[in-house]
Design an enzyme around this catalytic site. Structure first.
Site, PDB file in Angstrom:
ATOM      1  N   GLN A  83       0.845  -1.210   0.000  1.00 28.85           N
ATOM      2  CA  GLN A  83       0.000   0.000   0.000  1.00 28.85           C
ATOM      3  C   GLN A  83       0.875   1.253   0.000  1.00 28.85           C
ATOM      4  OE1 GLN A  83      -3.487  -0.433   2.927  1.00 28.85           O
ATOM      5  NE2 GLN A  83      -2.011  -1.963   3.591  1.00 28.85           N
ATOM      6  N   VAL A  85       3.833   1.841  -1.222  1.00 29.74           N
ATOM      7  CA  VAL A  85       4.489   2.201  -2.485  1.00 29.74           C
ATOM      8  C   VAL A  85       3.501   2.692  -3.549  1.00 29.74           C
ATOM      9  CG1 VAL A  85       6.478   0.691  -2.097  1.00 29.74           C
ATOM     10  CG2 VAL A  85       4.519  -0.190  -3.390  1.00 29.74           C
ATOM     11  N   ARG A  86       2.205   2.637  -3.243  1.00 22.59           N
ATOM     12  CA  ARG A  86       1.229   3.217  -4.175  1.00 22.59           C
ATOM     13  C   ARG A  86       1.273   4.745  -4.141  1.00 22.59           C
ATOM     14  NH1 ARG A  86      -3.078   0.292  -5.856  1.00 22.59           N
ATOM     15  NH2 ARG A  86      -3.344   2.056  -7.254  1.00 22.59           N
ATOM     16  N   HIS A  87       1.882   5.311  -3.102  1.00 24.20           N
ATOM     17  CA  HIS A  87       1.995   6.777  -3.052  1.00 24.20           C
ATOM     18  C   HIS A  87       3.126   7.193  -3.973  1.00 24.20           C
ATOM     19  CE1 HIS A  87      -0.943   7.744   0.099  1.00 24.20           C
ATOM     20  NE2 HIS A  87      -0.762   6.469   0.407  1.00 24.20           N
ATOM     21  N   ARG A  88       2.757   7.777  -5.108  1.00 19.48           N
ATOM     22  CA  ARG A  88       3.715   7.996  -6.200  1.00 19.48           C
ATOM     23  C   ARG A  88       4.418   9.328  -6.159  1.00 19.48           C
ATOM     24  NH1 ARG A  88      -1.177   7.432 -10.187  1.00 19.48           N
ATOM     25  NH2 ARG A  88      -2.086   8.277  -8.287  1.00 19.48           N
ATOM     26  N   ARG A 150      10.819 -17.047  -2.923  1.00 18.38           N
ATOM     27  CA  ARG A 150       9.955 -16.070  -2.241  1.00 18.38           C
ATOM     28  C   ARG A 150       8.493 -16.134  -2.700  1.00 18.38           C
ATOM     29  NH1 ARG A 150      11.210 -10.186  -5.039  1.00 18.38           N
ATOM     30  NH2 ARG A 150      11.456 -10.953  -7.145  1.00 18.38           N
ATOM     31  N   HIS A 172      -0.615  14.549   2.525  1.00 18.72           N
ATOM     32  CA  HIS A 172      -1.556  13.780   1.704  1.00 18.72           C
ATOM     33  C   HIS A 172      -1.691  12.357   2.257  1.00 18.72           C
ATOM     34  CE1 HIS A 172      -3.832  12.502  -1.758  1.00 18.72           C
ATOM     35  NE2 HIS A 172      -2.920  11.596  -2.075  1.00 18.72           N
ATOM     36  N   ARG A 177      -4.403   8.100   5.202  1.00 19.59           N
ATOM     37  CA  ARG A 177      -4.041   6.924   6.003  1.00 19.59           C
ATOM     38  C   ARG A 177      -4.212   7.116   7.501  1.00 19.59           C
ATOM     39  NH1 ARG A 177      -3.876   3.022   1.941  1.00 19.59           N
ATOM     40  NH2 ARG A 177      -2.766   3.888   0.148  1.00 19.59           N
TER      41      ARG A 177
HETATM   42  C1  LIG Z   1      -8.962   3.467   2.234  1.00 17.76           C
HETATM   43  C2  LIG Z   1      -8.201   3.145   0.988  1.00 17.76           C
HETATM   44  C3  LIG Z   1      -8.566   2.055   0.220  1.00 17.76           C
HETATM   45  C4  LIG Z   1      -7.859   1.741  -0.954  1.00 17.76           C
HETATM   46  N1  LIG Z   1      -8.237   0.655  -1.697  1.00 17.76           N
HETATM   47  C5  LIG Z   1      -7.578   0.348  -2.834  1.00 17.76           C
HETATM   48  C6  LIG Z   1      -7.948  -0.781  -3.644  1.00 17.76           C
HETATM   49  O1  LIG Z   1      -8.865  -1.505  -3.307  1.00 17.76           O
HETATM   50  N2  LIG Z   1      -7.240  -1.036  -4.766  1.00 17.76           N
HETATM   51  C7  LIG Z   1      -6.219  -0.236  -5.184  1.00 17.76           C
HETATM   52  O2  LIG Z   1      -5.620  -0.501  -6.232  1.00 17.76           O
HETATM   53  N3  LIG Z   1      -5.829   0.836  -4.448  1.00 17.76           N
HETATM   54  C8  LIG Z   1      -6.479   1.144  -3.294  1.00 17.76           C
HETATM   55  N4  LIG Z   1      -6.076   2.222  -2.550  1.00 17.76           N
HETATM   56  C9  LIG Z   1      -4.904   2.995  -2.983  1.00 17.76           C
HETATM   57  C10 LIG Z   1      -5.304   4.284  -3.716  1.00 17.76           C
HETATM   58  O3  LIG Z   1      -6.022   4.007  -4.894  1.00 17.76           O
HETATM   59  C11 LIG Z   1      -4.045   5.107  -4.066  1.00 17.76           C
HETATM   60  O4  LIG Z   1      -3.269   4.390  -4.988  1.00 17.76           O
HETATM   61  C12 LIG Z   1      -3.188   5.425  -2.868  1.00 17.76           C
HETATM   62  O5  LIG Z   1      -3.981   5.858  -1.793  1.00 17.76           O
HETATM   63  C13 LIG Z   1      -2.180   6.523  -3.233  1.00 17.76           C
HETATM   64  O6  LIG Z   1      -2.884   7.734  -3.233  1.00 17.76           O
HETATM   65  P1  LIG Z   1      -2.683   8.877  -4.309  1.00 17.76           P
HETATM   66  O7  LIG Z   1      -2.774   8.337  -5.701  1.00 17.76           O
HETATM   67  O8  LIG Z   1      -3.662   9.946  -3.935  1.00 17.76           O
HETATM   68  O9  LIG Z   1      -1.214   9.364  -3.925  1.00 17.76           O
HETATM   69  P2  LIG Z   1      -0.009   9.757  -4.892  1.00 17.76           P
HETATM   70  O10 LIG Z   1       0.265   8.664  -5.833  1.00 17.76           O
HETATM   71  O11 LIG Z   1       1.114  10.179  -4.019  1.00 17.76           O
HETATM   72  O12 LIG Z   1      -0.586  10.968  -5.684  1.00 17.76           O
HETATM   73  C14 LIG Z   1      -0.681  12.257  -5.067  1.00 17.76           C
HETATM   74  C15 LIG Z   1      -1.610  13.104  -5.876  1.00 17.76           C
HETATM   75  O13 LIG Z   1      -1.152  13.245  -7.216  1.00 17.76           O
HETATM   76  C16 LIG Z   1      -2.158  12.795  -8.126  1.00 17.76           C
HETATM   77  N5  LIG Z   1      -1.516  12.031  -9.196  1.00 17.76           N
HETATM   78  C17 LIG Z   1      -0.516  11.146  -9.072  1.00 17.76           C
HETATM   79  N6  LIG Z   1      -0.168  10.651 -10.272  1.00 17.76           N
HETATM   80  C18 LIG Z   1      -1.013  11.208 -11.169  1.00 17.76           C
HETATM   81  C19 LIG Z   1      -1.173  11.083 -12.564  1.00 17.76           C
HETATM   82  N7  LIG Z   1      -0.434  10.256 -13.283  1.00 17.76           N
HETATM   83  N8  LIG Z   1      -2.134  11.818 -13.160  1.00 17.76           N
HETATM   84  C20 LIG Z   1      -2.901  12.663 -12.444  1.00 17.76           C
HETATM   85  N9  LIG Z   1      -2.799  12.824 -11.113  1.00 17.76           N
HETATM   86  C21 LIG Z   1      -1.863  12.113 -10.491  1.00 17.76           C
HETATM   87  C22 LIG Z   1      -3.076  11.876  -7.301  1.00 17.76           C
HETATM   88  O14 LIG Z   1      -4.393  11.810  -7.794  1.00 17.76           O
HETATM   89  C23 LIG Z   1      -3.038  12.532  -5.932  1.00 17.76           C
HETATM   90  O15 LIG Z   1      -3.941  13.601  -5.851  1.00 17.76           O
HETATM   91  C24 LIG Z   1      -6.765   2.550  -1.366  1.00 17.76           C
HETATM   92  C25 LIG Z   1      -6.416   3.656  -0.586  1.00 17.76           C
HETATM   93  C26 LIG Z   1      -7.103   3.956   0.574  1.00 17.76           C
HETATM   94  C27 LIG Z   1      -6.680   5.163   1.406  1.00 17.76           C
END
Ligand SMILES: Cc1cc2nc3c(=O)[nH]c(=O)nc-3n(C[C@H](O)[C@H](O)[C@H](O)COP(=O)(O)OP(=O)(O)OC[C@H]3O[C@@H](n4cnc5c(N)ncnc54)[C@H](O)[C@@H]3O)c2cc1C
Length: 276
Positions: A83, A85-88, A150, A172, A177
């Site tokens: 989770q 590393v999903r913050h990009r 692994r 953010h 979180r």
């Molecule tokens: C409660 C909860 C449940 C979740 N459930 C799931 C799930 O079931 N499946 C799943 O896959 N993920 C899930 N996620 C992960 C979620 O989809 C995001 O990937 C994660 O929270 C990272 O957030 P972000 O994209 O806002 O952050 P960042 O990636 O850090 O992005 C920061 C900001 O920049 C914007 N941004 C980043 N890259 C781009 C781009 N290329 N174009 C336009 N805008 C951009 C984002 O929209 C955001 O506003 C969940 C997250 C939470 C909090």
């Protein structure tokens, strides 16, 4: 095994960095002149803090990217790290490799959720981990490289991270979180990051709240049922309430905010507590 979070380092003077970043936008002086005034104490720490605190109430967030924090994170599961590393944006991550690190004797560290213990299932959980460890070791002994062995390891496997995150990205992360809808482990890690930031710069630490916090959005943007179920819902409004209030205000049924109302909003924040 539980999450451990250590703040290794941060921008040398976060307050000065933020002050200079914001002031450069709003001042006729050059940033060098401003820096010299800080150096000579013509601009005091209190003045910088006051100015930055006011800016933090606005939507001008890009200066926040100029302040960074370096964290060491351990005792967390791969379920968590996936989770994380999903913050990009604004986050750099290095993570312990399962290709270059081979668990000796099939003994891999893992995280046991409290819910598993509460359900009385720790024995079954540990037995499965032990069995996985045996198969992992069997594969390694048979010459299977760690990168393939692994494949049998679970989400519970513990991992280590070294991350650098800028303050805008950290806020953010807190928005999403620290929310009660986020996974417990992620909430715990971000709460610990917050505690670490509080230690070095309380004004910035206080800003780290779930998105409903009075220093963030100030309302819950999740669905209504989730808001009703959330303990913070008792002190923070749902977006639908605000739409209704706005409509009532438009019709003249609600008075505009008074000075003392802002104090009430502050008190609501205190009621919600630090984690809120
Ligand atoms: C409660 C909860 C449940 C979740 N459930 C799931 C799930 O079931 N499946 C799943 O896959 N993920 C899930 N996620 C992960 C979620 O989809 C995001 O990937 C994660 O929270 C990272 O957030 P972000 O994209 O806002 O952050 P960042 O990636 O850090 O992005 C920061 C900001 O920049 C914007 N941004 C980043 N890259 C781009 C781009 N290329 N174009 C336009 N805008 C951009 C984002 O929209 C955001 O506003 C969940 C997250 C939470 C909090």
């Amino acid at each position: 095994m539980s999450p451990e979070v250590t703040l290794l380092s941060h921008s040398p003077d976060p307050l000065r960095s933020l002050y200079l970043a914001y002031r450069t936008c709003y001042s006729q002086l050059t940033p060098q002149e401003l820096a010299r005034r800080i150096e000579s104490e013509r601009i005091s720490r209190e003045e910088m803090a006051r100015f930055v605190e006011e800016r933090l109430k606005t939507g001008h967030v890009s200066p926040l990217e100029q302040v960074w924090f370096e964290f060491l994170i351990s005792g967390v599961s791969r379920a968590f790290s996936h989770q994380f590393v999903r913050h990009r944006v604004g986050v750099s991550v290095e993570q312990q490799s399962q290709r270059y690190v081979t668990y000796k004797g099939g003994r891999f560290p893992y995280v046991t959720p409290e819910s598993v213990v509460a359900a009385g299932k720790r024995g079954a959980f540990d037995a499965l981990m032990a069995r996985i460890g045996e198969v992992y070791e069997e594969l390694v002994q048979a010459g299977v490289p760690a990168e393939d062995a692994r494949f049998v390891l679970p989400n519970a496997t513990a991992t280590n991270l070294k991350v650098t995150v800028n303050f805008a990205a950290l806020l953010h992360m807190g928005d999403l979180r620290l929310c009660t809808r986020a996974q417990w482990e992620f909430r715990r890690v971000v709460a610990k990051m917050r505690a670490e930031v509080m230690r070095v710069e309380p004004m910035l630490g206080r800003m780290l709240q779930p998105k409903c916090g009075e220093r963030r959005l100030g309302y819950c943007d999740e669905d209504y049922e989730a808001w009703k179920a959330c303990p913070l819902g008792k002190v923070r409004p749902h977006k639908s309430t605000l739409s209704l209030l706005s409509e009532q205000y438009r019709r003249g049924e609600v008075q505009p905010l008074r000075e003392e109302d802002f104090e009430t909003i502050e008190r609501i924040g205190e009621l919600a507590g630090a984690g809120g």
